[in-house]
Motif scaffolding. Structure first.
Motif, PDB file in Angstrom:
ATOM      1  N   MET A  21      -4.173   7.291 -29.043  1.00 18.92           N
ATOM      2  CA  MET A  21      -4.411   5.873 -29.285  1.00 18.92           C
ATOM      3  C   MET A  21      -3.263   5.258 -30.086  1.00 18.92           C
ATOM      4  O   MET A  21      -2.890   4.108 -29.874  1.00 18.92           O
ATOM      5  CB  MET A  21      -5.745   5.651 -30.006  1.00 18.92           C
ATOM      6  N   TYR A  22      -2.655   6.050 -30.971  1.00 21.95           N
ATOM      7  CA  TYR A  22      -1.487   5.581 -31.714  1.00 21.95           C
ATOM      8  C   TYR A  22      -0.340   5.278 -30.742  1.00 21.95           C
ATOM      9  O   TYR A  22       0.376   4.285 -30.899  1.00 21.95           O
ATOM     10  CB  TYR A  22      -1.054   6.612 -32.748  1.00 21.95           C
TER      11      TYR A  22
ATOM     12  N   ASP B  66      -1.625   0.025 -38.413  1.00 20.14           N
ATOM     13  CA  ASP B  66      -2.687  -0.951 -38.695  1.00 20.14           C
ATOM     14  C   ASP B  66      -3.607  -1.117 -37.484  1.00 20.14           C
ATOM     15  O   ASP B  66      -4.830  -1.162 -37.627  1.00 20.14           O
ATOM     16  CB  ASP B  66      -2.094  -2.311 -39.073  1.00 20.14           C
ATOM     17  N   LEU B  67      -3.009  -1.219 -36.295  1.00 23.30           N
ATOM     18  CA  LEU B  67      -3.809  -1.345 -35.078  1.00 23.30           C
ATOM     19  C   LEU B  67      -4.675  -0.109 -34.857  1.00 23.30           C
ATOM     20  O   LEU B  67      -5.833  -0.227 -34.433  1.00 23.30           O
ATOM     21  CB  LEU B  67      -2.900  -1.558 -33.860  1.00 23.30           C
ATOM     22  N   LEU B  68      -4.127   1.052 -35.146  1.00 25.03           N
ATOM     23  CA  LEU B  68      -4.885   2.293 -34.988  1.00 25.03           C
ATOM     24  C   LEU B  68      -6.123   2.278 -35.882  1.00 25.03           C
ATOM     25  O   LEU B  68      -7.232   2.567 -35.420  1.00 25.03           O
ATOM     26  CB  LEU B  68      -4.001   3.506 -35.314  1.00 25.03           C
ATOM     27  N   GLN B  69      -5.933   1.914 -37.136  1.00 24.86           N
ATOM     28  CA  GLN B  69      -7.062   1.873 -38.067  1.00 24.86           C
ATOM     29  C   GLN B  69      -8.091   0.816 -37.648  1.00 24.86           C
ATOM     30  O   GLN B  69      -9.298   1.093 -37.639  1.00 24.86           O
ATOM     31  CB  GLN B  69      -6.572   1.600 -39.500  1.00 24.86           C
ATOM     32  N   ASP B  70      -7.601  -0.360 -37.286  1.00 28.68           N
ATOM     33  CA  ASP B  70      -8.507  -1.422 -36.838  1.00 28.68           C
ATOM     34  C   ASP B  70      -9.258  -0.995 -35.578  1.00 28.68           C
ATOM     35  O   ASP B  70     -10.448  -1.277 -35.430  1.00 28.68           O
ATOM     36  CB  ASP B  70      -7.737  -2.716 -36.555  1.00 28.68           C
TER      37      ASP B  70
ATOM     38  N   PHE C 287      -8.316  -0.201 -27.488  1.00 27.92           N
ATOM     39  CA  PHE C 287      -7.025  -0.247 -28.165  1.00 27.92           C
ATOM     40  C   PHE C 287      -6.041  -1.182 -27.462  1.00 27.92           C
ATOM     41  O   PHE C 287      -5.265  -1.874 -28.125  1.00 27.92           O
ATOM     42  CB  PHE C 287      -6.456   1.166 -28.330  1.00 27.92           C
ATOM     43  N   ILE C 288      -6.075  -1.223 -26.160  1.00 27.25           N
ATOM     44  CA  ILE C 288      -5.205  -2.153 -25.427  1.00 27.25           C
ATOM     45  C   ILE C 288      -5.616  -3.587 -25.731  1.00 27.25           C
ATOM     46  O   ILE C 288      -4.769  -4.432 -26.053  1.00 27.25           O
ATOM     47  CB  ILE C 288      -5.246  -1.864 -23.913  1.00 27.25           C
TER      48      ILE C 288
END
Length: 182
Positions: free
Chosen positions: A29-30, A45-49, A75-76
């Motif tokens: 996902m990262y 940040d996107l990974l955590q969110d 994630f996309i």
């Protein structure tokens, strides 16, 4: 713990199941987050969110399709939402004049094998946002131009032209990079 047990544990908000799920999918996902962001900090940040959103909405997973596919979609969509919020959104054009229907892949593909994944990712990130987004969605995530058009609120023709232009720019970047390394 198998995947169904992990998902069931996450639905019950069990920390151990959440940790296992995170460890199992975080790296992939990262990679998605990094393809759509400008740097590692934004991707993190996107990974955590994204995982916060996954854990909050895991109850909506119906177990009818691939769990990883469900995750990827979250994630996309989160990454695209982030681009919209940053106003880095796309400048698309429906003008597809002088854009060939087919890109010469023989040279490009042979050159691509000479690059590391990191080098190629950097080149994709250097593309204009619209080009890199369509390139990632089509070439990496395997969405159709129709799906991309719906996701980005553009025409299918615009999606196609953005993809072809992205490939042309990448081909030139790769050729220049190979030339400089030789």
């Amino acid at each position: 713990m198998n995947e169904l047990q992990i998902i069931a544990g996450c639905k019950e908000q069990k920390r151990e199941a959440q940790r296992i799920l995170y460890e199992k999918y975080a790296r992939r996902m990262y990679g998605i987050c990094l393809r759509y962001s400008s740097d590692h900090a934004d991707a993190q940040d996107l990974l955590q969110d994204g995982f916060m959103k996954v854990f909050a909405h895991i109850g909506s997973f119906q177990e009818k399709g691939s769990f990883e596919g469900w995750l990827k979609r979250i994630f996309i969509n989160l990454s695209l939402e982030s681009l919209r919020k940053k106003k880095a959104m796309f400048q698309f054009s429906d003008d597809i004049q002088n854009v060939p229907d087919v890109v010469d892949e023989s040279t490009e593909d042979s050159q691509m094998y000479k690059l590391s994944e990191v080098e190629l990712l950097k080149m994709v990130q250097e593309l204009p946002v619209g080009y890199s987004t369509v390139f990632n969605l089509y070439a990496i995530e395997d969405f159709s131009h129709k799906e991309i058009a719906e996701m980005l609120n553009i025409s299918e023709g615009t999606s196609r032209s953005q993809y072809v232009r992205a490939r042309q720019i990448l081909q030139r970047k790769v050729e220049q990079y190979i030339k400089e390394r030789s």
